[in-house]
Design a protein around this motif. Structure first.
Motif, PDB file in Angstrom:
ATOM      1  N   VAL A  98     -52.779 -22.745 -17.481  1.00 40.76           N
ATOM      2  CA  VAL A  98     -53.649 -22.003 -16.572  1.00 40.76           C
ATOM      3  C   VAL A  98     -55.040 -22.647 -16.576  1.00 40.76           C
ATOM      4  O   VAL A  98     -55.667 -22.802 -15.529  1.00 40.76           O
ATOM      5  CB  VAL A  98     -53.727 -20.514 -16.974  1.00 40.76           C
ATOM      6  CG1 VAL A  98     -54.760 -19.776 -16.125  1.00 40.76           C
ATOM      7  CG2 VAL A  98     -52.357 -19.855 -16.836  1.00 40.76           C
ATOM      8  N   THR A  99     -55.509 -23.019 -17.757  1.00 41.59           N
ATOM      9  CA  THR A  99     -56.801 -23.710 -17.858  1.00 41.59           C
ATOM     10  C   THR A  99     -56.803 -24.982 -17.012  1.00 41.59           C
ATOM     11  O   THR A  99     -57.815 -25.319 -16.375  1.00 41.59           O
ATOM     12  CB  THR A  99     -57.109 -24.048 -19.327  1.00 41.59           C
ATOM     13  OG1 THR A  99     -57.182 -22.823 -20.078  1.00 41.59           O
ATOM     14  CG2 THR A  99     -58.433 -24.801 -19.462  1.00 41.59           C
ATOM     15  N   LYS A 100     -55.669 -25.663 -16.977  1.00 41.96           N
ATOM     16  CA  LYS A 100     -55.564 -26.880 -16.153  1.00 41.96           C
ATOM     17  C   LYS A 100     -55.841 -26.561 -14.683  1.00 41.96           C
ATOM     18  O   LYS A 100     -56.536 -27.322 -13.988  1.00 41.96           O
ATOM     19  CB  LYS A 100     -54.164 -27.499 -16.304  1.00 41.96           C
ATOM     20  CG  LYS A 100     -53.933 -28.743 -15.459  1.00 41.96           C
ATOM     21  CD  LYS A 100     -52.526 -29.298 -15.660  1.00 41.96           C
ATOM     22  CE  LYS A 100     -51.485 -28.550 -14.868  1.00 41.96           C
ATOM     23  NZ  LYS A 100     -51.526 -28.842 -13.408  1.00 41.96           N
ATOM     24  N   VAL A 101     -55.332 -25.432 -14.206  1.00 44.62           N
ATOM     25  CA  VAL A 101     -55.572 -25.030 -12.819  1.00 44.62           C
ATOM     26  C   VAL A 101     -57.056 -24.714 -12.616  1.00 44.62           C
ATOM     27  O   VAL A 101     -57.646 -25.070 -11.593  1.00 44.62           O
ATOM     28  CB  VAL A 101     -54.685 -23.830 -12.437  1.00 44.62           C
ATOM     29  CG1 VAL A 101     -54.949 -23.394 -11.002  1.00 44.62           C
ATOM     30  CG2 VAL A 101     -53.206 -24.180 -12.610  1.00 44.62           C
ATOM     31  N   HIS A 102     -57.669 -24.037 -13.599  1.00 47.32           N
ATOM     32  CA  HIS A 102     -59.103 -23.742 -13.511  1.00 47.32           C
ATOM     33  C   HIS A 102     -59.920 -25.040 -13.367  1.00 47.32           C
ATOM     34  O   HIS A 102     -60.865 -25.100 -12.567  1.00 47.32           O
ATOM     35  CB  HIS A 102     -59.565 -22.992 -14.764  1.00 47.32           C
ATOM     36  CG  HIS A 102     -59.037 -21.601 -14.864  1.00 47.32           C
ATOM     37  ND1 HIS A 102     -59.381 -20.731 -15.883  1.00 47.32           N
ATOM     38  CD2 HIS A 102     -58.176 -20.899 -14.068  1.00 47.32           C
ATOM     39  CE1 HIS A 102     -58.768 -19.572 -15.708  1.00 47.32           C
ATOM     40  NE2 HIS A 102     -58.017 -19.660 -14.628  1.00 47.32           N
ATOM     41  N   LEU A 103     -59.555 -26.038 -14.122  1.00 50.40           N
ATOM     42  CA  LEU A 103     -60.274 -27.315 -14.062  1.00 50.40           C
ATOM     43  C   LEU A 103     -60.055 -28.005 -12.719  1.00 50.40           C
ATOM     44  O   LEU A 103     -60.961 -28.679 -12.202  1.00 50.40           O
ATOM     45  CB  LEU A 103     -59.836 -28.215 -15.214  1.00 50.40           C
ATOM     46  CG  LEU A 103     -60.205 -27.705 -16.618  1.00 50.40           C
ATOM     47  CD1 LEU A 103     -59.593 -28.603 -17.694  1.00 50.40           C
ATOM     48  CD2 LEU A 103     -61.719 -27.609 -16.796  1.00 50.40           C
ATOM     49  N   GLU A 104     -58.868 -27.847 -12.147  1.00 53.95           N
ATOM     50  CA  GLU A 104     -58.604 -28.406 -10.813  1.00 53.95           C
ATOM     51  C   GLU A 104     -59.527 -27.764  -9.781  1.00 53.95           C
ATOM     52  O   GLU A 104     -60.097 -28.455  -8.922  1.00 53.95           O
ATOM     53  CB  GLU A 104     -57.141 -28.163 -10.411  1.00 53.95           C
ATOM     54  CG  GLU A 104     -56.130 -29.022 -11.147  1.00 53.95           C
ATOM     55  CD  GLU A 104     -54.705 -28.602 -10.829  1.00 53.95           C
ATOM     56  OE1 GLU A 104     -54.505 -27.825  -9.878  1.00 53.95           O
ATOM     57  OE2 GLU A 104     -53.781 -29.039 -11.538  1.00 53.95           O
ATOM     58  N   VAL A 105     -59.671 -26.425  -9.865  1.00 53.03           N
ATOM     59  CA  VAL A 105     -60.557 -25.716  -8.936  1.00 53.03           C
ATOM     60  C   VAL A 105     -61.974 -26.250  -9.040  1.00 53.03           C
ATOM     61  O   VAL A 105     -62.623 -26.565  -8.030  1.00 53.03           O
ATOM     62  CB  VAL A 105     -60.526 -24.194  -9.216  1.00 53.03           C
ATOM     63  CG1 VAL A 105     -61.665 -23.491  -8.471  1.00 53.03           C
ATOM     64  CG2 VAL A 105     -59.187 -23.600  -8.816  1.00 53.03           C
ATOM     65  N   GLU A 106     -62.456 -26.386 -10.258  1.00 49.81           N
ATOM     66  CA  GLU A 106     -63.824 -26.870 -10.463  1.00 49.81           C
ATOM     67  C   GLU A 106     -64.000 -28.280  -9.922  1.00 49.81           C
ATOM     68  O   GLU A 106     -65.003 -28.596  -9.272  1.00 49.81           O
ATOM     69  CB  GLU A 106     -64.176 -26.808 -11.951  1.00 49.81           C
ATOM     70  CG  GLU A 106     -65.620 -27.153 -12.230  1.00 49.81           C
ATOM     71  CD  GLU A 106     -66.085 -26.691 -13.595  1.00 49.81           C
ATOM     72  OE1 GLU A 106     -67.213 -27.031 -13.963  1.00 49.81           O
ATOM     73  OE2 GLU A 106     -65.325 -25.994 -14.292  1.00 49.81           O
ATOM     74  N   ARG A 107     -63.029 -29.115 -10.160  1.00 50.15           N
ATOM     75  CA  ARG A 107     -63.113 -30.506  -9.682  1.00 50.15           C
ATOM     76  C   ARG A 107     -63.157 -30.547  -8.151  1.00 50.15           C
ATOM     77  O   ARG A 107     -63.963 -31.283  -7.571  1.00 50.15           O
ATOM     78  CB  ARG A 107     -61.903 -31.304 -10.214  1.00 50.15           C
ATOM     79  CG  ARG A 107     -61.821 -32.732  -9.697  1.00 50.15           C
ATOM     80  CD  ARG A 107     -60.733 -33.502 -10.430  1.00 50.15           C
ATOM     81  NE  ARG A 107     -59.428 -32.891 -10.293  1.00 50.15           N
ATOM     82  CZ  ARG A 107     -58.606 -33.100  -9.267  1.00 50.15           C
ATOM     83  NH1 ARG A 107     -58.983 -33.886  -8.260  1.00 50.15           N
ATOM     84  NH2 ARG A 107     -57.417 -32.533  -9.224  1.00 50.15           N
ATOM     85  N   HIS A 108     -62.302 -29.774  -7.514  1.00 48.76           N
ATOM     86  CA  HIS A 108     -62.273 -29.776  -6.047  1.00 48.76           C
ATOM     87  C   HIS A 108     -63.566 -29.222  -5.452  1.00 48.76           C
ATOM     88  O   HIS A 108     -64.097 -29.766  -4.482  1.00 48.76           O
ATOM     89  CB  HIS A 108     -61.082 -28.952  -5.540  1.00 48.76           C
ATOM     90  CG  HIS A 108     -59.755 -29.609  -5.761  1.00 48.76           C
ATOM     91  ND1 HIS A 108     -59.498 -30.916  -5.402  1.00 48.76           N
ATOM     92  CD2 HIS A 108     -58.594 -29.130  -6.309  1.00 48.76           C
ATOM     93  CE1 HIS A 108     -58.244 -31.216  -5.704  1.00 48.76           C
ATOM     94  NE2 HIS A 108     -57.683 -30.158  -6.256  1.00 48.76           N
ATOM     95  N   ARG A 109     -64.081 -28.136  -6.024  1.00 48.68           N
ATOM     96  CA  ARG A 109     -65.307 -27.548  -5.471  1.00 48.68           C
ATOM     97  C   ARG A 109     -66.495 -28.494  -5.655  1.00 48.68           C
ATOM     98  O   ARG A 109     -67.334 -28.620  -4.760  1.00 48.68           O
ATOM     99  CB  ARG A 109     -65.588 -26.188  -6.136  1.00 48.68           C
ATOM    100  CG  ARG A 109     -64.585 -25.093  -5.783  1.00 48.68           C
ATOM    101  CD  ARG A 109     -64.526 -24.807  -4.284  1.00 48.68           C
ATOM    102  NE  ARG A 109     -65.734 -24.165  -3.805  1.00 48.68           N
ATOM    103  CZ  ARG A 109     -66.474 -24.613  -2.800  1.00 48.68           C
ATOM    104  NH1 ARG A 109     -66.137 -25.727  -2.155  1.00 48.68           N
ATOM    105  NH2 ARG A 109     -67.560 -23.972  -2.426  1.00 48.68           N
ATOM    106  N   LYS A 110     -66.552 -29.158  -6.779  1.00 48.11           N
ATOM    107  CA  LYS A 110     -67.647 -30.109  -7.002  1.00 48.11           C
ATOM    108  C   LYS A 110     -67.544 -31.306  -6.062  1.00 48.11           C
ATOM    109  O   LYS A 110     -68.553 -31.943  -5.736  1.00 48.11           O
ATOM    110  CB  LYS A 110     -67.647 -30.584  -8.457  1.00 48.11           C
ATOM    111  CG  LYS A 110     -68.174 -29.527  -9.426  1.00 48.11           C
ATOM    112  CD  LYS A 110     -68.196 -30.046 -10.853  1.00 48.11           C
ATOM    113  CE  LYS A 110     -68.838 -29.015 -11.793  1.00 48.11           C
ATOM    114  NZ  LYS A 110     -68.825 -29.453 -13.203  1.00 48.11           N
ATOM    115  N   ALA A 111     -66.307 -31.599  -5.619  1.00 51.80           N
ATOM    116  CA  ALA A 111     -66.099 -32.693  -4.667  1.00 51.80           C
ATOM    117  C   ALA A 111     -66.304 -32.240  -3.219  1.00 51.80           C
ATOM    118  O   ALA A 111     -66.112 -33.033  -2.288  1.00 51.80           O
ATOM    119  CB  ALA A 111     -64.700 -33.271  -4.840  1.00 51.80           C
TER     120      ALA A 111
END
Length: 309
Positions: free
Chosen positions: A99-112
């Motif tokens: 689940v943490t992996k998905v959270h990090l994906e969200v953060e990466r996409h929003r920062k991009a």
């Protein structure tokens, strides 16, 4: 009559880790240990931890200042982490690493600069936690119909997009929604590897295999367990009658009236002791021999947080 067991079934590595975190915290710091939301979605597990001294709360305002609190395996919004830090609560995070992996994906996409579409079930703690990783630019779709009506951006032009998924979805349902997203938004970006976790995938595959051999399938799991509900749905999609049950006491003899083989599986948050209980009850009702209660080791382990290892 035969009783057949799905393999793999039951506890996954994330659930084992979450339960161990609560038990180790109780051993190390003593009761009470506060847990925000059910640490995993299983009544038997939650009641057992309550008996050992865990106190389950809905929100952090129910936790005394300076106390020890554990976040459930489903993850929490960033606002909850910030509140815990502000109140100087001692936190152990039982969020499943997948689940943490998905959270990090969200953060990466929003920062991009991408806005993020989450595929999941509204109101589920995992969805609330993932949607709460970023204050804006996130959208939820629950089914293919939602994709068609989704309104993004301004002036009818969609912004750069990415998608993530709840980890416990039906593999087939998620694939259909992803296909609809790609058809409507050809440039949408997805994860390199499916967000649906290994345990969800493996248990659904095992039920598909079991359905080829059975007339009836019992899924051991609580009603609020997403992955357990998906197992029942997968069995029914294969044309097999299926029931989701918490305990053996919920079994009805009429379910087996015309059955030659009964299959038993368990959601990722259901302990093996409940599987054994259900198998014994089915054997007593039907006269079928009890199969050996053997479990497949999936070879996945997640470490405990610092301070509990």
């Amino acid at each position: 009559m035969q009783i057949l067991l799905a393999n793999p079934r039951g506890f996954c590595a994330g659930v084992e880790r979450a339960i161990s975190i609560v038990e180790r915290a109780l051993e190390k710091f003593g009761a009470p240990i506060y847990v925000r939301h059910e640490v995993v979605h299983n009544r038997f597990v939650v009641d057992d931890l309550k008996a050992k001294g865990a106190v389950f709360v809905h929100e952090l305002d129910e936790v005394p200042d300076g106390a020890t609190v554990i976040f459930s395996a489903h993850g929490v919004p960033k606002s909850v982490r910030a509140e815990a830090e502000r109140r100087d609560l001692k936190v152990f995070d039982a969020t499943c690493p997948l689940v943490t992996k998905v959270h990090l994906e969200v953060e990466r996409h929003r920062k991009a600069g991408r806005e993020v579409i989450m595929i999941g079930h509204r109101g589920h703690p995992e969805v609330e936690g993932t949607m709460g990783q970023w204050p804006d630019g996130m959208y939820l779709v629950e089914n293919v119909a939602d994709v068609a009506t989704l309104k993004l951006g301004a002036g009818g032009t969609a912004p750069p997009l990415a998608y993530v998924t709840q980890t416990t979805l039906s593999v087939d349902d998620a694939a259909a929604i992803v296909a609809a997203l790609k058809a409507r938004f050809p440039d949408i970006v997805g994860p390199k590897k499916d967000d649906i976790c290994y345990a969800t995938q493996n248990r659904q595959d095992a039920v598909r295999r079991l359905a080829q051999q059975c007339d009836v399938i019992l899924v051991v799991g609580s009603p609020n367990s997403s992955n357990s509900n998906r197992l029942r749905e997968v069995a029914e999609q294969q044309g097999v009658k299926a029931w989701l049950i918490d305990r053996a006491a919920e079994i009805r003899p009429e379910w087996f009236a015309a059955a030659n083989a009964v299959g038993v599986t368990a959601g990722a948050s259901a302990p093996e002791a409940l599987v054994a209980e259900v198998v014994a009850a089915v054997a007593k009702l039907t006269g079928a021999p009890q199969p050996e209660i053997a479990q497949e080791d999936e070879g996945v382990r997640f470490p405990l947080p610092k301070g509990l290892d």
